[in-house]
Design an enzyme around this catalytic site. Structure first.
Site, PDB file in Angstrom:
ATOM      1  N   TYR A 144       0.853  -1.189   0.000  1.00 13.81           N
ATOM      2  CA  TYR A 144       0.000   0.000   0.000  1.00 13.81           C
ATOM      3  C   TYR A 144       0.886   1.235   0.000  1.00 13.81           C
ATOM      4  O   TYR A 144       1.834   1.319   0.783  1.00 13.81           O
ATOM      5  CB  TYR A 144      -0.893  -0.002   1.245  1.00 13.81           C
ATOM      6  N   ASP A 239       9.334   2.820  -0.124  1.00 10.43           N
ATOM      7  CA  ASP A 239       8.280   3.465   0.650  1.00 10.43           C
ATOM      8  C   ASP A 239       8.500   3.061   2.105  1.00 10.43           C
ATOM      9  O   ASP A 239       8.089   1.989   2.539  1.00 10.43           O
ATOM     10  CB  ASP A 239       6.905   3.017   0.148  1.00 10.43           C
ATOM     11  N   LYS A 267       4.219   9.030   8.901  1.00 11.16           N
ATOM     12  CA  LYS A 267       4.013   8.390  10.207  1.00 11.16           C
ATOM     13  C   LYS A 267       5.009   8.873  11.281  1.00 11.16           C
ATOM     14  O   LYS A 267       4.872   9.983  11.760  1.00 11.16           O
ATOM     15  CB  LYS A 267       3.979   6.880  10.036  1.00 11.16           C
TER      16      LYS A 267
HETATM   17  C1  PLP Z   1       0.410   4.591   5.813  1.00  7.14           C
HETATM   18  C2  PLP Z   1       1.177   4.351   4.589  1.00  7.14           C
HETATM   19  C3  PLP Z   1       1.082   5.208   3.479  1.00  7.14           C
HETATM   20  C4  PLP Z   1       0.095   6.340   3.407  1.00  7.14           C
HETATM   21  O1  PLP Z   1       0.353   7.332   4.350  1.00  7.14           O
HETATM   22  P1  PLP Z   1      -0.848   8.340   4.737  1.00  7.14           P
HETATM   23  O2  PLP Z   1      -0.186   9.311   5.658  1.00  7.14           O
HETATM   24  O3  PLP Z   1      -1.897   7.506   5.373  1.00  7.14           O
HETATM   25  O4  PLP Z   1      -1.300   8.968   3.482  1.00  7.14           O
HETATM   26  C5  PLP Z   1       1.913   4.980   2.404  1.00  7.14           C
HETATM   27  N1  PLP Z   1       2.778   3.971   2.403  1.00  7.14           N
HETATM   28  C6  PLP Z   1       2.892   3.115   3.445  1.00  7.14           C
HETATM   29  C7  PLP Z   1       3.892   2.021   3.393  1.00  7.14           C
HETATM   30  C8  PLP Z   1       2.077   3.266   4.554  1.00  7.14           C
HETATM   31  O5  PLP Z   1       2.166   2.386   5.555  1.00  7.14           O
END
Ligand code: PLP
Length: 426
Positions: A144, A239, A267
């Site tokens: 994701y 990511d 995060k």
């Molecule tokens: C949470 C997450 C996102 C998205 O971040 P948001 O701040 O919710 O838009 C993207 N990549 C990874 C791996 C994530 O865990």
């Protein structure tokens, strides 16, 4: 547990907010029932509006590595707010924050801050395309990367087919440049590159996928991704929105010794405020406006409150933090495995440092296809049995759990005791 006030609030929320929530997974659709509403949080605990207490393993989906209401973060936000909440022109905290991330993550020469992980990955993809002059990107099923149009794609029927949108409202033409591969499968990736010679701008990957539960890269797989990108002139985008500053101060790339071309964060680096960031080598980052032709912007980007919270979070991530998290994680893992074995419940407990997922399945899980074989009905029962005992895990089989430095060995013991009680009833 009495949750009368939560129930009343949720009934009101349903009338004014779609599904009663501002992010879908909070709605408990994966496990049934209704979410509780939080009144306050401190350390490893949440207190709901009815006064019930929970040990929290969601940790606001990752950011709360120091636990909730961590006083250096609270003080930093309070002090900063006294001088204004947003300026729309540079402030000194942005520079400090950029330097802190660079110190921790040597693959980054320059970094730009934005407001969410979604923005970070969306912009990183645009930058990879702008830098390479190529259109296609490869992502992995089960990974994701936020909810930008071109990334809301999972696997179609085969790795060589074009991706299909995961969401209504995303025209197929928007995702035709997104190719999807299975994770931990080098051959599938080779085939995608062979079928799209000189067309692939980059690979975007969660180096340790934590959005379909949690599974680990097999030995040599991340090295393989690095090699294949270098050979093919494509950029490797890590990511690290979830893994950054979580698995090590320098993220998964430090732990596995890989140097991606672009890294995305979110995060933890926001200390619980809305932040995202993406960074990489100077020659890549200098393609961004105002220096280069790749446009990206944000009214609240580099927001002083978010920067202050992030700085306080990062400044307190000492080497001891990661040792503590590993010890707590190992305790939880061994206790859970013992409990599952005692009651003969098939559980595959995957863990790396302070991230974990217990799949209700009797086989190893190392990609989305295998994760999908887990028993979601059993998970839902288990989730509610744990919740009733004051243990809050993410309300879906396909989410990772998180431990913070505020968790104690007593918290872990209590959790394992509750798991024993729950397994006895499954
Ligand atoms: C949470 C997450 C996102 C998205 O971040 P948001 O701040 O919710 O838009 C993207 N990549 C990874 C791996 C994530 O865990």
């Amino acid at each position: 547990m009495n949750r009368t006030i939560s129930e009343q609030l949720f009934a009101s929320a349903l009338k004014s907010i779609p599904g009663g929530v501002n992010s879908p997974v909070r709605a408990f659709r994966g496990v049934g029932g209704q979410p509780f509403f939080v009144e306050k949080a401190a350390g490893s605990h949440l207190t709901d509006v009815d006064g019930n207490d929970y040990i929290d393993y969601v940790c606001t989906w990752g950011p709360a590595i120091h636990g909730h209401a961590f006083s250096p973060i609270i003080k930093a936000v309070q002090n900063t707010a006294e001088n204004g909440t947003s300026f729309g022109i540079p402030n000194r905290l942005e520079v400090r924050m950029a330097e802190l991330v660079k110190e921790a993550v040597p693959s980054i020469g320059k970094i730009r801050f934005c407001n969410s992980g979604t923005e970070a990955t969306m912009s990183a993809i645009r930058l990879a395309r702008g830098f390479t002059g190529r259109n296609k990107i490869i992502k992995f099923d089960g990974c994701y990367h936020g909810h930008a149009d071109s990334l809301l794609v999972k696997a179609g029927s085969g790795a060589l087919t074009f991706g299909h949108p995961d969401s209504a409202g995303v025209p197929a033409s928007f995702t035709q440049h997104t190719l999807v591969a299975p994770f931990n499968d080098p051959q599938a990736l080779r085939e995608l590159f062979a079928a799209n010679k000189n067309d692939i701008a980059g690979i975007i990957v969660e180096p340790v996928p934590g959005n379909a539960g949690l599974y680990l890269p097999e030995s040599g797989y991340l090295e393989f991704l690095r090699t294949v990108c270098s050979e093919e002139g494509a950029l490797l985008i890590f990511d690290e929105v979830m893994t950054g500053f979580r698995l090590a101060r320098g993220g998964a790339q430090e732990l596995f010794g890989i140097r991606p071309d672009i890294s995305c964060f979110g995060k933890i680096i926001g200390g619980g405020l809305p932040v995202g960031a993406f960074g990489g080598r100077n020659e890549i980052m200098d393609k961004l406006a105002p220096l280069g032709p790749v446009y990206q912007a944000g009214t609240l980007s580099g927001n002083p409150l978010a920067m202050a919270a992030g700085i306080a979070a990062l400044e307190n991530l000492t080497p001891e933090v990661y040792k503590t998290l590993e010890v707590l994680g190992a305790s939880l893992e061994s206790g859970m495995k013992t409990a599952a074995a005692r009651y003969n419940i098939p559980v595959q407990f995957n863990r790396i440092g302070s991230m974990f997922c217990g799949y209700f399945i009797d086989r190893s899980v190392k990609n989305l296809g295998e994760a999908m074989g887990s028993d979601r009905i059993k998970f839902a029962k288990y989730f509610h049995l744990m919740l009733e005992q004051g243990i809050y895990f993410a309300p879906s089989q396909f989410e990772a759990g998180f431990i913070s430095t505020a968790h104690t060995e007593q918290d872990i013991e209590k959790t394992i005791e509750a798991a024993n009680n729950s397994f006895a009833k499954l």
